[in-house]
Design an enzyme around this catalytic site. Structure first.
Site, mmCIF file in Angstrom:
data_model
loop_
_atom_site.group_PDB
_atom_site.id
_atom_site.type_symbol
_atom_site.label_atom_id
_atom_site.label_comp_id
_atom_site.label_asym_id
_atom_site.label_seq_id
_atom_site.Cartn_x
_atom_site.Cartn_y
_atom_site.Cartn_z
ATOM 1 N N ILE A 29 55.638 76.208 2.424
ATOM 2 C CA ILE A 29 54.686 75.099 2.376
ATOM 3 C C ILE A 29 54.007 75.057 1.014
ATOM 4 O O ILE A 29 53.620 76.092 0.474
ATOM 5 C CB ILE A 29 53.598 75.291 3.461
ATOM 6 C CG1 ILE A 29 54.232 75.379 4.844
ATOM 7 C CG2 ILE A 29 52.551 74.180 3.403
ATOM 8 C CD1 ILE A 29 53.300 75.934 5.902
ATOM 9 N N CYS A 30 53.853 73.842 0.482
ATOM 10 C CA CYS A 30 53.035 73.643 -0.717
ATOM 11 C C CYS A 30 52.264 72.335 -0.534
ATOM 12 O O CYS A 30 52.159 71.829 0.572
ATOM 13 C CB CYS A 30 53.882 73.664 -1.987
ATOM 14 S SG CYS A 30 55.015 72.279 -2.144
ATOM 15 N N HIS A 31 51.738 71.790 -1.604
ATOM 16 C CA HIS A 31 50.900 70.592 -1.491
ATOM 17 C C HIS A 31 51.724 69.340 -1.173
ATOM 18 O O HIS A 31 51.469 68.652 -0.190
ATOM 19 C CB HIS A 31 50.091 70.411 -2.771
ATOM 20 C CG HIS A 31 48.976 69.426 -2.626
ATOM 21 N ND1 HIS A 31 48.378 68.842 -3.690
ATOM 22 C CD2 HIS A 31 48.349 68.914 -1.552
ATOM 23 C CE1 HIS A 31 47.424 68.017 -3.282
ATOM 24 N NE2 HIS A 31 47.394 68.052 -1.976
ATOM 25 N N GLY A 62 55.437 69.309 -1.757
ATOM 26 C CA GLY A 62 56.816 69.662 -1.442
ATOM 27 C C GLY A 62 57.647 70.159 -2.610
ATOM 28 O O GLY A 62 58.732 70.684 -2.404
ATOM 29 N N ILE A 108 51.671 70.029 2.679
ATOM 30 C CA ILE A 108 50.426 70.044 3.459
ATOM 31 C C ILE A 108 49.824 68.639 3.554
ATOM 32 O O ILE A 108 49.173 68.303 4.539
ATOM 33 C CB ILE A 108 49.421 71.073 2.891
ATOM 34 C CG1 ILE A 108 48.377 71.465 3.940
ATOM 35 C CG2 ILE A 108 48.755 70.590 1.632
ATOM 36 C CD1 ILE A 108 48.852 72.443 4.955
#
Length: 105
Positions: free
Chosen positions: A62-64, A66, A91
């Protein structure tokens, strides 16, 4: 490498079939908002902390938005991890689709 939608991940979590959730954002980003029970290892520390992840476990990165998660998922696959997915849209997508009260930045 697979991508998992926020809705699909929520269903897994609701059913108790939770994969390991690896949040690769910076600590300050993670502190603002994160998915419960995820572990935070920022992108730069992944090589040093690789032993914390099991090669055969299911992992959703997961990141901000993608982008970072795709880079880390590719790295993990290169290192022999076999069951890696990324959270489609990161996220941000999770907050829009699943948890609209989540604080955003």
């Amino acid at each position: 490498m697979k991508q998992i939608s926020p809705e699909e991940l929520k269903q897994y979590l609701d059913e108790g079939n939770a994969p390991a959730l690896l949040d690769v954002r910076e600590t300050w980003e993670y502190e603002i908002c994160h998915i419960d029970h995820s572990i935070n290892i920022c992108m730069a520390l992944i090589p040093a902390r690789l032993a914390e992840l099991k090669p055969d476990q299911e992992i959703v990165v997961i990141c901000h938005h993608g982008v970072r998660s795709l880079q880390i998922a590719s790295y993990l696959e290169d290192m022999g991890y076999t069951n890696i997915s990324t959270l489609e849209g990161g996220i941000d997508a999770w907050a829009r689709a699943v948890e609209p009260v989540m604080t955003q930045y």
